[in-house]
Design a protein around this motif. Structure first.
Motif, PDB file in Angstrom:
ATOM      1  N   THR A  49       0.840  -1.192   0.000  1.00 55.71           N
ATOM      2  CA  THR A  49       0.000   0.000   0.000  1.00 55.71           C
ATOM      3  C   THR A  49       0.879   1.248   0.000  1.00 55.71           C
ATOM      4  N   GLU A  50       0.591   2.162  -0.909  1.00 51.73           N
ATOM      5  CA  GLU A  50       1.363   3.398  -0.992  1.00 51.73           C
ATOM      6  C   GLU A  50       1.242   4.170   0.320  1.00 51.73           C
ATOM      7  N   GLY A  51       2.357   4.620   0.826  1.00 52.40           N
ATOM      8  CA  GLY A  51       2.388   5.393   2.056  1.00 52.40           C
ATOM      9  C   GLY A  51       2.737   4.565   3.280  1.00 52.40           C
ATOM     10  N   VAL A  52       2.659   3.244   3.169  1.00 50.90           N
ATOM     11  CA  VAL A  52       3.028   2.375   4.281  1.00 50.90           C
ATOM     12  C   VAL A  52       4.488   1.976   4.108  1.00 50.90           C
ATOM     13  N   ILE A  53       5.283   2.222   5.132  1.00 54.09           N
ATOM     14  CA  ILE A  53       6.707   1.941   5.069  1.00 54.09           C
ATOM     15  C   ILE A  53       6.984   0.506   5.498  1.00 54.09           C
ATOM     16  N   TRP A  54       6.384   0.081   6.599  1.00 52.45           N
ATOM     17  CA  TRP A  54       6.488  -1.314   7.025  1.00 52.45           C
ATOM     18  C   TRP A  54       5.335  -1.639   7.963  1.00 52.45           C
ATOM     19  N   ALA A  55       5.055  -2.927   8.060  1.00 54.78           N
ATOM     20  CA  ALA A  55       3.982  -3.415   8.935  1.00 54.78           C
ATOM     21  C   ALA A  55       4.425  -4.732   9.552  1.00 54.78           C
ATOM     22  N   ASP A  56       4.099  -4.909  10.834  1.00 56.86           N
ATOM     23  CA  ASP A  56       4.456  -6.139  11.544  1.00 56.86           C
ATOM     24  C   ASP A  56       3.287  -6.532  12.429  1.00 56.86           C
ATOM     25  N   LEU A  64      -0.899  -5.088  15.518  1.00 53.38           N
ATOM     26  CA  LEU A  64      -0.215  -4.665  14.301  1.00 53.38           C
ATOM     27  C   LEU A  64       0.496  -3.361  14.600  1.00 53.38           C
ATOM     28  N   THR A  65       1.765  -3.304  14.271  1.00 52.33           N
ATOM     29  CA  THR A  65       2.509  -2.058  14.336  1.00 52.33           C
ATOM     30  C   THR A  65       2.822  -1.672  12.900  1.00 52.33           C
ATOM     31  N   VAL A  66       2.500  -0.438  12.574  1.00 56.54           N
ATOM     32  CA  VAL A  66       2.681   0.030  11.209  1.00 56.54           C
ATOM     33  C   VAL A  66       3.352   1.395  11.231  1.00 56.54           C
ATOM     34  N   LYS A  67       4.299   1.574  10.323  1.00 56.28           N
ATOM     35  CA  LYS A  67       4.947   2.872  10.135  1.00 56.28           C
ATOM     36  C   LYS A  67       4.500   3.372   8.767  1.00 56.28           C
ATOM     37  N   TYR A  68       4.045   4.630   8.731  1.00 57.56           N
ATOM     38  CA  TYR A  68       3.454   5.147   7.504  1.00 57.56           C
ATOM     39  C   TYR A  68       3.678   6.656   7.370  1.00 57.56           C
ATOM     40  N   SER A  69       3.413   7.158   6.178  1.00 52.69           N
ATOM     41  CA  SER A  69       3.519   8.595   5.910  1.00 52.69           C
ATOM     42  C   SER A  69       2.109   9.181   5.930  1.00 52.69           C
ATOM     43  N   PRO A  70       1.763   9.941   6.969  1.00 54.45           N
ATOM     44  CA  PRO A  70       0.407  10.477   7.059  1.00 54.45           C
ATOM     45  C   PRO A  70       0.065  11.474   5.951  1.00 54.45           C
ATOM     46  N   SER A  71       1.073  11.992   5.271  1.00 53.84           N
ATOM     47  CA  SER A  71       0.796  12.886   4.149  1.00 53.84           C
ATOM     48  C   SER A  71       0.318  12.097   2.924  1.00 53.84           C
ATOM     49  N   VAL A  72       0.511  10.772   2.952  1.00 53.62           N
ATOM     50  CA  VAL A  72       0.119   9.917   1.829  1.00 53.62           C
ATOM     51  C   VAL A  72      -1.123   9.094   2.173  1.00 53.62           C
ATOM     52  N   ILE A  73      -1.196   8.573   3.393  1.00 49.51           N
ATOM     53  CA  ILE A  73      -2.301   7.698   3.800  1.00 49.51           C
ATOM     54  C   ILE A  73      -2.600   7.923   5.286  1.00 49.51           C
ATOM     55  N   SER A  74      -3.884   7.895   5.622  1.00 52.56           N
ATOM     56  CA  SER A  74      -4.281   8.067   7.021  1.00 52.56           C
ATOM     57  C   SER A  74      -4.355   6.709   7.714  1.00 52.56           C
ATOM     58  N   LYS A  79      -6.689   0.994   8.118  1.00 54.48           N
ATOM     59  CA  LYS A  79      -7.637   0.063   8.728  1.00 54.48           C
ATOM     60  C   LYS A  79      -8.721  -0.350   7.725  1.00 54.48           C
ATOM     61  N   GLU A  80      -9.148   0.576   6.894  1.00 51.02           N
ATOM     62  CA  GLU A  80     -10.137   0.246   5.859  1.00 51.02           C
ATOM     63  C   GLU A  80      -9.560  -0.730   4.836  1.00 51.02           C
ATOM     64  N   LYS A  81      -8.292  -0.576   4.523  1.00 51.04           N
ATOM     65  CA  LYS A  81      -7.617  -1.495   3.596  1.00 51.04           C
ATOM     66  C   LYS A  81      -7.600  -2.920   4.170  1.00 51.04           C
ATOM     67  N   LEU A  82      -7.329  -3.036   5.457  1.00 51.48           N
ATOM     68  CA  LEU A  82      -7.356  -4.346   6.111  1.00 51.48           C
ATOM     69  C   LEU A  82      -8.762  -4.928   6.119  1.00 51.48           C
ATOM     70  N   ALA A  83      -9.759  -4.093   6.350  1.00 49.04           N
ATOM     71  CA  ALA A  83     -11.149  -4.555   6.352  1.00 49.04           C
ATOM     72  C   ALA A  83     -11.545  -5.081   4.973  1.00 49.04           C
ATOM     73  N   LYS A  84     -11.085  -4.427   3.928  1.00 51.88           N
ATOM     74  CA  LYS A  84     -11.372  -4.914   2.572  1.00 51.88           C
ATOM     75  C   LYS A  84     -10.731  -6.275   2.322  1.00 51.88           C
ATOM     76  N   ALA A  85      -9.626  -6.547   3.029  1.00 50.31           N
ATOM     77  CA  ALA A  85      -8.951  -7.844   2.901  1.00 50.31           C
ATOM     78  C   ALA A  85      -9.610  -8.904   3.785  1.00 50.31           C
ATOM     79  N   GLY A  86     -10.589  -8.489   4.624  1.00 48.89           N
ATOM     80  CA  GLY A  86     -11.330  -9.435   5.448  1.00 48.89           C
ATOM     81  C   GLY A  86     -10.993  -9.419   6.919  1.00 48.89           C
ATOM     82  N   TYR A  87     -10.173  -8.466   7.354  1.00 51.02           N
ATOM     83  CA  TYR A  87      -9.695  -8.451   8.734  1.00 51.02           C
ATOM     84  C   TYR A  87     -10.272  -7.277   9.521  1.00 51.02           C
ATOM     85  N   ASP A  88     -10.926  -7.603  10.644  1.00 49.34           N
ATOM     86  CA  ASP A  88     -11.461  -6.589  11.546  1.00 49.34           C
ATOM     87  C   ASP A  88     -10.326  -5.972  12.348  1.00 49.34           C
ATOM     88  N   SER A  89     -10.478  -4.698  12.665  1.00 41.74           N
ATOM     89  CA  SER A  89      -9.557  -4.025  13.573  1.00 41.74           C
ATOM     90  C   SER A  89     -10.390  -3.342  14.645  1.00 41.74           C
TER      91      SER A  89
END
Length: 116
Positions: A49-56, A64-74, A79-89
């Protein structure tokens, strides 16, 4: 050294410095899953996903720990991207269709939907 080469080096240095100084944020939150396949899907979904640097994602803690660029993605879009993949947060619930599309081994016990 030729002036053109020096000018090019200056431009490259400026771009590297301005890119590295862009604000990055790190967040940790719950993402429901049950197996190593979930871990692979959750992490891959975000690292592609554009704007996400890494996820663990940690299987044992469901965190889930995620490092991201808030100027690119909120964080909400992540969380909505994960929900589209089938995962609740903690804030976003996958649709029943997205959850049902998960592999059989990935069918985690879903939390109750939040009341409005």
């Amino acid at each position: 050294m030729n002036k053109r080469f020096i000018a090019m080096l200056c431009v490259i240095a400026f771009l590297l410095i301005s890119n590295s100084s862009a604000k990055k944020e790190k967040a940790t939150f719950t993402v429901y899953g049950i197996c190593e396949m979930c871990e692979t899907i959750i992490e891959r979904t975000l690292t592609e996903t554009e704007g996400v640097i890494w996820a663990d994602w940690e299987l044992e803690t469901k965190q889930l720990t995620v490092k991201y660029s808030p100027s690119v993605i909120s964080l909400l879009k992540i969380k909505e991207k994960l929900a589209k993949a089938g995962y609740d947060s903690d804030d976003c619930r996958a649709t029943d269709e997205a959850y049902d599309a998960l592999h059989v081994c990935c069918k985690y016990e879903r939390p109750a939907p939040k009341k409005p």
